[in-house]
Design a protein around this motif. Structure first.
Motif, PDB file in Angstrom:
ATOM      1  N   GLU A  32      13.938   2.123   6.677  1.00  0.00           N
ATOM      2  CA  GLU A  32      14.136   3.520   7.024  1.00  0.00           C
ATOM      3  C   GLU A  32      13.171   3.846   8.159  1.00  0.00           C
ATOM      4  O   GLU A  32      11.963   3.670   8.004  1.00  0.00           O
ATOM      5  N   PRO A  33      13.659   4.282   9.313  1.00  0.00           N
ATOM      6  CA  PRO A  33      12.744   4.590  10.411  1.00  0.00           C
ATOM      7  C   PRO A  33      11.833   5.768  10.060  1.00  0.00           C
ATOM      8  O   PRO A  33      12.268   6.736   9.458  1.00  0.00           O
ATOM      9  N   LEU A  34      10.554   5.639  10.437  1.00  0.00           N
ATOM     10  CA  LEU A  34       9.595   6.729  10.252  1.00  0.00           C
ATOM     11  C   LEU A  34       9.244   7.365  11.602  1.00  0.00           C
ATOM     12  O   LEU A  34       9.224   8.575  11.728  1.00  0.00           O
ATOM     13  N   THR A  35       8.952   6.501  12.570  1.00  0.00           N
ATOM     14  CA  THR A  35       8.707   6.931  13.946  1.00  0.00           C
ATOM     15  C   THR A  35       9.425   5.939  14.845  1.00  0.00           C
ATOM     16  O   THR A  35      10.113   5.048  14.365  1.00  0.00           O
ATOM     17  N   ASP A  36       9.205   6.069  16.154  1.00  0.00           N
ATOM     18  CA  ASP A  36       9.856   5.125  17.064  1.00  0.00           C
ATOM     19  C   ASP A  36       9.245   3.729  16.967  1.00  0.00           C
ATOM     20  O   ASP A  36       9.828   2.767  17.453  1.00  0.00           O
ATOM     21  N   ARG A  37       8.078   3.588  16.322  1.00  0.00           N
ATOM     22  CA  ARG A  37       7.426   2.285  16.214  1.00  0.00           C
ATOM     23  C   ARG A  37       7.156   1.849  14.775  1.00  0.00           C
ATOM     24  O   ARG A  37       6.547   0.811  14.547  1.00  0.00           O
ATOM     25  N   THR A  38       7.555   2.642  13.815  1.00  0.00           N
ATOM     26  CA  THR A  38       7.271   2.292  12.420  1.00  0.00           C
ATOM     27  C   THR A  38       8.505   2.502  11.543  1.00  0.00           C
ATOM     28  O   THR A  38       9.393   3.282  11.885  1.00  0.00           O
ATOM     29  N   CYS A  39       8.498   1.808  10.426  1.00  0.00           N
ATOM     30  CA  CYS A  39       9.581   1.983   9.458  1.00  0.00           C
ATOM     31  C   CYS A  39       9.032   1.746   8.050  1.00  0.00           C
ATOM     32  O   CYS A  39       7.925   1.247   7.874  1.00  0.00           O
ATOM     33  N   ARG A  40       9.832   2.110   7.103  1.00  0.00           N
ATOM     34  CA  ARG A  40       9.507   1.882   5.701  1.00  0.00           C
ATOM     35  C   ARG A  40      10.520   0.884   5.165  1.00  0.00           C
ATOM     36  O   ARG A  40      11.720   1.014   5.401  1.00  0.00           O
ATOM     37  N   ARG A  41      10.029  -0.098   4.432  1.00  0.00           N
ATOM     38  CA  ARG A  41      10.911  -1.070   3.793  1.00  0.00           C
ATOM     39  C   ARG A  41      11.137  -0.609   2.354  1.00  0.00           C
ATOM     40  O   ARG A  41      10.190  -0.356   1.609  1.00  0.00           O
ATOM     41  N   ILE A  42      12.394  -0.500   1.976  1.00  0.00           N
ATOM     42  CA  ILE A  42      12.755  -0.045   0.637  1.00  0.00           C
ATOM     43  C   ILE A  42      13.392  -1.226  -0.094  1.00  0.00           C
ATOM     44  O   ILE A  42      14.426  -1.737   0.332  1.00  0.00           O
ATOM     45  N   ALA A  75       1.377  -6.411   4.408  1.00  0.00           N
ATOM     46  CA  ALA A  75       0.067  -6.480   5.062  1.00  0.00           C
ATOM     47  C   ALA A  75       0.055  -7.571   6.130  1.00  0.00           C
ATOM     48  O   ALA A  75      -0.465  -7.369   7.237  1.00  0.00           O
ATOM     49  N   PHE A  76       0.641  -8.724   5.825  1.00  0.00           N
ATOM     50  CA  PHE A  76       0.703  -9.812   6.795  1.00  0.00           C
ATOM     51  C   PHE A  76       1.495  -9.398   8.033  1.00  0.00           C
ATOM     52  O   PHE A  76       1.060  -9.601   9.164  1.00  0.00           O
ATOM     53  N   ILE A  77       2.663  -8.807   7.833  1.00  0.00           N
ATOM     54  CA  ILE A  77       3.497  -8.383   8.961  1.00  0.00           C
ATOM     55  C   ILE A  77       2.782  -7.323   9.790  1.00  0.00           C
ATOM     56  O   ILE A  77       2.778  -7.375  11.025  1.00  0.00           O
ATOM     57  N   ASN A  78       2.155  -6.353   9.137  1.00  0.00           N
ATOM     58  CA  ASN A  78       1.416  -5.311   9.864  1.00  0.00           C
ATOM     59  C   ASN A  78       0.283  -5.899  10.683  1.00  0.00           C
ATOM     60  O   ASN A  78       0.076  -5.513  11.830  1.00  0.00           O
ATOM     61  N   ASP A  79      -0.466  -6.835  10.118  1.00  0.00           N
ATOM     62  CA  ASP A  79      -1.559  -7.494  10.859  1.00  0.00           C
ATOM     63  C   ASP A  79      -1.013  -8.292  12.029  1.00  0.00           C
ATOM     64  O   ASP A  79      -1.558  -8.252  13.124  1.00  0.00           O
ATOM     65  N   TYR A  80       0.064  -8.997  11.798  1.00  0.00           N
ATOM     66  CA  TYR A  80       0.694  -9.821  12.856  1.00  0.00           C
ATOM     67  C   TYR A  80       1.144  -8.930  14.019  1.00  0.00           C
ATOM     68  O   TYR A  80       0.881  -9.224  15.174  1.00  0.00           O
ATOM     69  N   LEU A  81       1.808  -7.831  13.696  1.00  0.00           N
ATOM     70  CA  LEU A  81       2.296  -6.934  14.744  1.00  0.00           C
ATOM     71  C   LEU A  81       1.146  -6.224  15.467  1.00  0.00           C
ATOM     72  O   LEU A  81       1.229  -5.980  16.684  1.00  0.00           O
ATOM     73  N   ALA A  82       0.076  -5.936  14.747  1.00  0.00           N
ATOM     74  CA  ALA A  82      -1.064  -5.234  15.351  1.00  0.00           C
ATOM     75  C   ALA A  82      -1.796  -6.110  16.372  1.00  0.00           C
ATOM     76  O   ALA A  82      -2.357  -5.604  17.337  1.00  0.00           O
ATOM     77  N   THR A  83      -1.758  -7.424  16.168  1.00  0.00           N
ATOM     78  CA  THR A  83      -2.460  -8.334  17.092  1.00  0.00           C
ATOM     79  C   THR A  83      -1.585  -8.715  18.280  1.00  0.00           C
ATOM     80  O   THR A  83      -2.060  -9.398  19.193  1.00  0.00           O
ATOM     81  N   GLY A  84      -0.317  -8.307  18.248  1.00  0.00           N
ATOM     82  CA  GLY A  84       0.566  -8.580  19.377  1.00  0.00           C
ATOM     83  C   GLY A  84       1.077 -10.003  19.449  1.00  0.00           C
ATOM     84  O   GLY A  84       1.569 -10.448  20.477  1.00  0.00           O
ATOM     85  N   ASN A  85       0.963 -10.748  18.377  1.00  0.00           N
ATOM     86  CA  ASN A  85       1.453 -12.150  18.362  1.00  0.00           C
ATOM     87  C   ASN A  85       2.953 -12.209  18.198  1.00  0.00           C
ATOM     88  O   ASN A  85       3.590 -11.611  17.530  1.00  0.00           O
TER      89      ASN A  85
END
Length: 85
Positions: A32-42, A75-85
């Motif tokens: 579910e989209p939250l913002t243009d760069r974030t979403c929620r997984r249900i 948490a893994f996906i968020n960390d991965y995306l935050a580092t730009g890998n």
């Protein structure tokens, strides 16, 4: 499992290696989209364990371990995306 592009939902059915006739796990994953760069997984799960006297206990254990694993994955996906890998 199968992804339905029209609904954006992935439906799955897990077949355990043991006690197939007594344990049924199925569910779905949606975002579910939250913002243009974030979403929620249900994630919706249906866990049914047919074992006299301990079925509910096993269901609760499966639910807890599944929630824990999905939290670790997020948490893994968020960390991965935050580092730009």
């Amino acid at each position: 499992g199968a992804y339905d592009e029209a609904t954006g939902r992935y439906d799955f059915h897990i077949i355990p290696s043991r006690l197939r006739e007594r344990v049924v796990v199925k569910g779905s994953v949606e975002t579910e989209p939250l913002t243009d760069r974030t979403c929620r997984r249900i994630v919706t799960l249906d866990i049914d364990v047919r074992m006299f006297a301990i079925g509910r206990i096993v269901e609760s254990l499966l639910e807890a371990t599944t929630r824990e694993q999905y939290d670790k994955n997020a948490a893994f996906i968020n960390d991965y995306l935050a580092t730009g890998n």
